[in-house]
Design a protein around this motif. Structure first.
Motif, PDB file in Angstrom:
ATOM      1  N   TYR A 567     -65.142  50.594   4.578  1.00 35.52           N
ATOM      2  CA  TYR A 567     -65.738  51.390   5.650  1.00 35.52           C
ATOM      3  C   TYR A 567     -64.974  52.704   5.731  1.00 35.52           C
ATOM      4  CZ  TYR A 567     -66.738  53.064  10.369  1.00 35.52           C
ATOM      5  OH  TYR A 567     -67.084  53.834  11.448  1.00 35.52           O
ATOM      6  N   ILE A 568     -65.698  53.829   5.741  1.00 33.19           N
ATOM      7  CA  ILE A 568     -65.085  55.154   5.799  1.00 33.19           C
ATOM      8  C   ILE A 568     -65.718  55.931   6.938  1.00 33.19           C
ATOM      9  CG2 ILE A 568     -64.728  57.340   4.573  1.00 33.19           C
ATOM     10  CD1 ILE A 568     -64.909  55.796   1.943  1.00 33.19           C
ATOM     11  N   SER A 569     -64.881  56.572   7.749  1.00 33.49           N
ATOM     12  CA  SER A 569     -65.369  57.509   8.758  1.00 33.49           C
ATOM     13  C   SER A 569     -64.745  58.870   8.479  1.00 33.49           C
ATOM     14  CB  SER A 569     -65.031  57.032  10.170  1.00 33.49           C
ATOM     15  OG  SER A 569     -63.633  56.906  10.355  1.00 33.49           O
ATOM     16  N   ALA A 570     -65.535  59.920   8.705  1.00 34.65           N
ATOM     17  CA  ALA A 570     -65.056  61.261   8.351  1.00 34.65           C
ATOM     18  C   ALA A 570     -65.675  62.293   9.270  1.00 34.65           C
ATOM     19  CB  ALA A 570     -65.400  61.580   6.897  1.00 34.65           C
ATOM     20  N   GLY A 571     -64.874  63.302   9.647  1.00 33.25           N
ATOM     21  CA  GLY A 571     -65.350  64.432  10.427  1.00 33.25           C
ATOM     22  C   GLY A 571     -65.895  65.507   9.505  1.00 33.25           C
ATOM     23  N   CYS A 577     -58.683  66.895   5.672  1.00 33.77           N
ATOM     24  CA  CYS A 577     -59.247  65.986   4.675  1.00 33.77           C
ATOM     25  C   CYS A 577     -60.741  66.304   4.584  1.00 33.77           C
ATOM     26  CB  CYS A 577     -59.012  64.533   5.078  1.00 33.77           C
ATOM     27  SG  CYS A 577     -57.266  64.087   5.213  1.00 33.77           S
ATOM     28  N   PRO A 578     -61.084  67.384   3.877  1.00 37.65           N
ATOM     29  CA  PRO A 578     -62.445  67.940   3.932  1.00 37.65           C
ATOM     30  C   PRO A 578     -63.510  66.944   3.473  1.00 37.65           C
ATOM     31  CG  PRO A 578     -60.909  69.505   2.970  1.00 37.65           C
ATOM     32  CD  PRO A 578     -60.193  68.197   3.051  1.00 37.65           C
ATOM     33  N   ILE A 579     -64.725  67.176   3.940  1.00 38.97           N
ATOM     34  CA  ILE A 579     -65.787  66.186   3.777  1.00 38.97           C
ATOM     35  C   ILE A 579     -66.246  66.033   2.323  1.00 38.97           C
ATOM     36  CG2 ILE A 579     -67.605  67.870   4.272  1.00 38.97           C
ATOM     37  CD1 ILE A 579     -67.493  64.148   5.380  1.00 38.97           C
ATOM     38  N   GLN A 580     -66.226  67.110   1.504  1.00 39.47           N
ATOM     39  CA  GLN A 580     -66.785  66.996   0.161  1.00 39.47           C
ATOM     40  C   GLN A 580     -66.025  65.993  -0.689  1.00 39.47           C
ATOM     41  OE1 GLN A 580     -69.725  68.311  -1.150  1.00 39.47           O
ATOM     42  NE2 GLN A 580     -69.157  66.749  -2.658  1.00 39.47           N
ATOM     43  N   GLN A 581     -64.698  65.967  -0.577  1.00 38.00           N
ATOM     44  CA  GLN A 581     -63.932  65.029  -1.396  1.00 38.00           C
ATOM     45  C   GLN A 581     -64.202  63.580  -0.968  1.00 38.00           C
ATOM     46  OE1 GLN A 581     -60.737  63.451  -0.225  1.00 38.00           O
ATOM     47  NE2 GLN A 581     -61.203  64.123   1.866  1.00 38.00           N
ATOM     48  N   VAL A 582     -64.521  63.362   0.304  1.00 39.07           N
ATOM     49  CA  VAL A 582     -64.938  62.029   0.751  1.00 39.07           C
ATOM     50  C   VAL A 582     -66.279  61.677   0.123  1.00 39.07           C
ATOM     51  CG1 VAL A 582     -65.620  60.653   2.758  1.00 39.07           C
ATOM     52  CG2 VAL A 582     -63.646  62.174   2.904  1.00 39.07           C
ATOM     53  N   GLU A 583     -67.211  62.639   0.111  1.00 39.61           N
ATOM     54  CA  GLU A 583     -68.528  62.394  -0.480  1.00 39.61           C
ATOM     55  C   GLU A 583     -68.413  62.052  -1.966  1.00 39.61           C
ATOM     56  OE1 GLU A 583     -70.825  61.984   1.443  1.00 39.61           O
ATOM     57  OE2 GLU A 583     -70.758  63.360   3.132  1.00 39.61           O
ATOM     58  N   ASN A 584     -67.489  62.683  -2.669  1.00 45.59           N
ATOM     59  CA  ASN A 584     -67.302  62.371  -4.095  1.00 45.59           C
ATOM     60  C   ASN A 584     -66.926  60.911  -4.293  1.00 45.59           C
ATOM     61  OD1 ASN A 584     -67.761  65.092  -4.502  1.00 45.59           O
ATOM     62  ND2 ASN A 584     -65.629  65.595  -4.949  1.00 45.59           N
ATOM     63  N   TYR A 585     -66.031  60.427  -3.434  1.00 51.06           N
ATOM     64  CA  TYR A 585     -65.597  59.029  -3.522  1.00 51.06           C
ATOM     65  C   TYR A 585     -66.741  58.086  -3.163  1.00 51.06           C
ATOM     66  CZ  TYR A 585     -62.506  54.981  -2.831  1.00 51.06           C
ATOM     67  OH  TYR A 585     -61.899  53.748  -2.911  1.00 51.06           O
ATOM     68  N   VAL A 586     -67.471  58.416  -2.113  1.00 51.47           N
ATOM     69  CA  VAL A 586     -68.587  57.574  -1.682  1.00 51.47           C
ATOM     70  C   VAL A 586     -69.658  57.510  -2.764  1.00 51.47           C
ATOM     71  CG1 VAL A 586     -70.483  57.410  -0.010  1.00 51.47           C
ATOM     72  CG2 VAL A 586     -68.165  57.936   0.773  1.00 51.47           C
ATOM     73  N   ASP A 587     -69.922  58.636  -3.413  1.00 58.18           N
ATOM     74  CA  ASP A 587     -70.913  58.640  -4.492  1.00 58.18           C
ATOM     75  C   ASP A 587     -70.513  57.675  -5.596  1.00 58.18           C
ATOM     76  OD1 ASP A 587     -72.392  60.513  -3.139  1.00 58.18           O
ATOM     77  OD2 ASP A 587     -71.708  62.223  -4.335  1.00 58.18           O
ATOM     78  N   ARG A 588     -69.246  57.622  -5.913  1.00 54.62           N
ATOM     79  CA  ARG A 588     -68.789  56.696  -6.966  1.00 54.62           C
ATOM     80  C   ARG A 588     -68.938  55.245  -6.524  1.00 54.62           C
ATOM     81  NH1 ARG A 588     -65.095  58.781 -10.766  1.00 54.62           N
ATOM     82  NH2 ARG A 588     -64.663  56.597 -11.341  1.00 54.62           N
ATOM     83  N   LEU A 589     -68.649  54.960  -5.269  1.00 57.57           N
ATOM     84  CA  LEU A 589     -68.881  53.602  -4.758  1.00 57.57           C
ATOM     85  C   LEU A 589     -70.351  53.237  -4.877  1.00 57.57           C
ATOM     86  CD1 LEU A 589     -66.714  53.515  -1.493  1.00 57.57           C
ATOM     87  CD2 LEU A 589     -66.233  52.299  -3.616  1.00 57.57           C
ATOM     88  N   ALA A 590     -71.226  54.175  -4.508  1.00 51.84           N
ATOM     89  CA  ALA A 590     -72.659  53.905  -4.541  1.00 51.84           C
ATOM     90  C   ALA A 590     -73.160  53.703  -5.961  1.00 51.84           C
ATOM     91  CB  ALA A 590     -73.414  55.062  -3.877  1.00 51.84           C
ATOM     92  N   HIS A 596     -70.114  49.169   0.845  1.00 49.20           N
ATOM     93  CA  HIS A 596     -69.444  50.205   1.625  1.00 49.20           C
ATOM     94  C   HIS A 596     -70.367  50.726   2.713  1.00 49.20           C
ATOM     95  CE1 HIS A 596     -71.855  52.687  -1.088  1.00 49.20           C
ATOM     96  NE2 HIS A 596     -71.685  53.703  -0.244  1.00 49.20           N
ATOM     97  N   GLU A 597     -69.761  51.286   3.754  1.00 47.85           N
ATOM     98  CA  GLU A 597     -70.496  51.981   4.805  1.00 47.85           C
ATOM     99  C   GLU A 597     -69.746  53.253   5.139  1.00 47.85           C
ATOM    100  OE1 GLU A 597     -71.284  49.482   8.189  1.00 47.85           O
ATOM    101  OE2 GLU A 597     -72.058  47.845   6.949  1.00 47.85           O
ATOM    102  N   VAL A 598     -70.492  54.291   5.493  1.00 47.38           N
ATOM    103  CA  VAL A 598     -69.888  55.579   5.809  1.00 47.38           C
ATOM    104  C   VAL A 598     -70.423  56.057   7.156  1.00 47.38           C
ATOM    105  CG1 VAL A 598     -69.470  57.936   5.033  1.00 47.38           C
ATOM    106  CG2 VAL A 598     -69.810  56.116   3.351  1.00 47.38           C
ATOM    107  N   TYR A 599     -69.520  56.535   7.989  1.00 49.25           N
ATOM    108  CA  TYR A 599     -69.909  57.111   9.270  1.00 49.25           C
ATOM    109  C   TYR A 599     -69.385  58.532   9.332  1.00 49.25           C
ATOM    110  CZ  TYR A 599     -70.054  58.097  14.257  1.00 49.25           C
ATOM    111  OH  TYR A 599     -70.296  58.686  15.471  1.00 49.25           O
ATOM    112  N   ARG A 600     -70.296  59.483   9.463  1.00 50.74           N
ATOM    113  CA  ARG A 600     -69.932  60.900   9.553  1.00 50.74           C
ATOM    114  C   ARG A 600     -70.189  61.369  10.978  1.00 50.74           C
ATOM    115  NH1 ARG A 600     -72.949  59.609   5.252  1.00 50.74           N
ATOM    116  NH2 ARG A 600     -72.143  59.977   3.141  1.00 50.74           N
ATOM    117  N   TYR A 601     -69.268  62.156  11.519  1.00 52.54           N
ATOM    118  CA  TYR A 601     -69.438  62.629  12.887  1.00 52.54           C
ATOM    119  C   TYR A 601     -69.082  64.117  12.957  1.00 52.54           C
ATOM    120  CZ  TYR A 601     -64.411  61.623  12.954  1.00 52.54           C
ATOM    121  OH  TYR A 601     -63.064  61.560  12.652  1.00 52.54           O
TER     122      TYR A 601
END
Length: 629
Positions: A567-571, A577-590, A596-601
């Motif tokens: 589970y990942i949460s990100a602002g 910890c900018p959002i694009q690098q989180v998205e890169n990791y999430v894309d690889r999980l997908a 996995h679950e992702v919550y963006r706020y």
């Protein structure tokens, strides 16, 4: 004035503030805390309970104070006239405000205005009694803040940083329309330390030598001409850091209180800028020692941190006597000496919520409304690790016996440490039947310079060696169920969570990462400039210069080995910890179909909105419950 400043913390959501206020002052019947009913679970009430920070006060008008409160459900700044008792809300923004400073005369409040938590903005000014906000530093464009010092004549010293300019410092003369004058510029990180009482000297912390973990000091005049330099990074076997603790609060006094590491830990000394004399105080206390001046400049208020607890003492500069200031066992997260000689401090323990106390007796600021429910006390565990003894803090459910499902709640920083202080997040897990273990791994503060500096070049991997040693202890001791281990954390703790799931895939059943570093190379290129300097220090260069180190320390490198649900949460506005690098990791999980679950706020590096924070904890609790069974 105080140890530390008003800001409740940048790495984690503000847990050390409590209070309630509205525009017309504190009342019994306003604010979300008062809406909490008996049916609301304790863990939610802890977040909603009214809180205040340690009030900061104007140096020349000590009855005028500024504090942070969550009264409206969002952490904002509040003004308090202690002579009349009147309180009012100063700021009102959707994502909250915590950075504020009083002018020495108490006539105005400066506060930092960013956009939805992105930390990129400008200083605004508002009259203490209320009124319209206005730009405080006309002529200076938006930037990341690099410190602020306000003079008695209206002069201000403003530190800034941007990706284009690096670190800059400006003097803004008193008077309407006065143009800012640049007095300092460098590519490496630097910031304003303090302005002398008479407004003639400016102390600057800088890292021109390239080591962002160990600052040097320079004192300059207001036109930028150099007066003196103090640099402990040169000429020794190891580089040592310095920090500005403040000029003496007396007109014409050229003494500067400085923190140094010459004896293997942080402790204070007095540096006289006029004579060059350095008076190391030789305070024989284990652990780290910080200090601030008493208002007449005759003594120091000592803050002593050791093995996750803290306490206060008074140090008389003429007699060199050290006298204990009576405080309960636990953690003092802020303290200030008042003109009458009393000391006010913000105290809490893992079991008991924060309160602002005074040595003159009683509670300084006790807002009405629902109080935070207590939690369970913390226990100490000492575990032998590859780099020495590791200190961990353990909380267990009030009922039942182990082995428990166990959450390893990893602190951020990394130069920070968990302490015996009230924290609503860990308490929520305990309420739900989990044991909570918090590890002060190598890299943490409070255990000496060598422990803090140990993580260079093998970043992340060293911390995880310590976490793994404590994990093995928790299982072998019967505390933790080996099939129900949760690795969790925010910021650097979120980074270690993702890295641990990939490098220790058999150890963890669930991972919960908040605002993490997930792809180190992309994070480096997208993050704020000051953090780039820190990463170059930790890893020994840029991703282009030491690609193998960035690869070894990046969670993205090991993403294909992750087995646990994540589970990942990100602002989305996070500059750290900018959002694009989180998205890169999430894309690889997908891509590999990993659970996995992702919550963006819509906020920055964590949220200052109480209900948003509750929502995030609720999502984490639900995710763990579903995947642990």
């Amino acid at each position: 004035m105080g140890i530390p400043s008003l800001h409740p913390g940048t790495d984690n959501p503000p847990e050390l503030v409590s209070g309630t206020a509205q525009n017309g002052g504190m009342t019994e019947n306003t604010g979300p805390a008062q809406a909490a009913a008996a049916s609301v679970p304790d863990w939610e009430q802890r977040f909603r309970a009214p809180r205040v920070s340690l009030p900061d006060w104007a140096e020349d008008a000590p009855d005028r104070a500024l504090f942070v409160s969550n009264a409206t459900g969002t952490y904002e700044l509040y003004a308090w006239d202690r002579a009349t008792g009147a309180q009012r809300q100063v700021t009102d923004r959707p994502n909250g405000t915590t950075d504020g400073v009083l002018t020495p005369d108490g006539e105005a409040i400066w506060w930092f205005s960013d956009t939805d938590g992105d930390e990129f903005g400008v200083w605004m000014r508002q009259p203490f009694g209320g009124g319209a906000d206005e730009p405080a530093t006309a002529g200076l464009e938006a930037s990341y803040s690099g410190g602020l010092a306000l003079g008695r004549d209206g002069t201000s010293v403003v530190g800034r940083s941007t990706d284009e300019d690096g670190s800059t410092i400006y003097v803004v003369p008193a008077g309407a329309g006065a143009a800012p004058v640049e007095i300092y510029r460098h590519r490496e990180s630097a910031g304003v330390g303090d302005l002398s009482h008479d407004g003639t000297l400016i102390a600057i912390e800088h890292t021109e030598h390239g080591d962002a973990m160990h600052s040097a000091l320079r004192v300059v005049r207001t036109d930028g001409t150099a007066v003196s330099e103090l640099d402990d990074t040169k000429g020794g076997e190891v580089e040592l850091g310095l920090e500005v603790l403040g000029f003496a609060p007396v007109d014409g006094d050229t003494r500067l209180l400085v923190g140094h590491q010459r004896r293997g830990r942080w402790e204070p000394m007095v540096w006289d800028i006029a004579t060059g004399e350095q008076s190391e105080l030789g305070i024989e206390l284990p652990g780290d020692v910080s200090a601030e001046w008493y208002p007449d400049g005759s003594a120091l208020l000592i803050a002593h941190s050791f093995e996750a607890r803290s306490e206060l003492r008074r140090y008389d500069l003429s007699t060199r006597q050290l006298v204990e200031v009576d405080t309960p066992a636990g953690t003092v997260s802020g303290a200030t000496a008042r003109p009458d000689g009393s000391v006010e401090y913000l105290w809490s323990s893992a079991a008991l919520p924060p309160v602002v106390r005074s040595t003159s007796g009683g509670v300084v600021l006790d807002p009405p409304g629902t109080k935070a429910p207590a939690s369970v006390p913390v226990e100490d565990a000492w575990v032998e690790g590859p780099g020495g003894r590791i200190h961990a803090l353990v909380q267990k459910p009030a009922t039942g016996s182990g082995p428990f499902p166990t959450v390893f709640e990893i602190h951020g920083g990394p130069t920070w440490h968990d302490s015996d202080a009230f924290a609503s997040g860990p308490a929520a897990w305990v309420d739900h039947g989990y044991a909570v273990v918090r590890v002060n791994y190598r890299g943490s503060t409070g255990y000496g310079r060598d422990w803090t500096d140990a993580l260079k070049h093998r970043v992340g991997l060293i911390e995880l060696e310590d976490i793994d040693a404590v994990r093995e202890w928790a299982v072998s001791s019967g505390l933790a169920d080996p099939e129900k281990l949760v690795l969790a954390g925010g910021s650097w703790g979120g980074y270690l969570t993702l890295l641990g799931l990939g490098t220790q895939p058999d150890a963890w059943a669930v991972g919960l990462a908040a605002v993490p570093v997930a792809d180190y190379v992309t994070a480096y290129h997208d993050e704020m400039e000051a953090l780039k300097s820190m990463d170059r220090t930790l890893l020994g260069g840029t991703p282009e210069e030491v690609p193998e180190r960035f690869e070894a320390s990046s969670p993205l490198t090991y993403v294909d080995a992750v087995r646990a649900p994540v589970y990942i949460s990100a602002g989305v506005n996070d500059p750290r910890c900018p959002i694009q690098q989180v998205e890169n990791y999430v894309d690889r999980l997908a891509e590999r179909g990993a659970t996995h679950e992702v919550y963006r706020y819509d906020a920055g590096h964590g949220s200052l909105v109480v209900e948003e924070r509750i929502k995030q904890v609720r999502l984490e609790l639900d995710f763990a419950k579903r995947h642990l069974g």
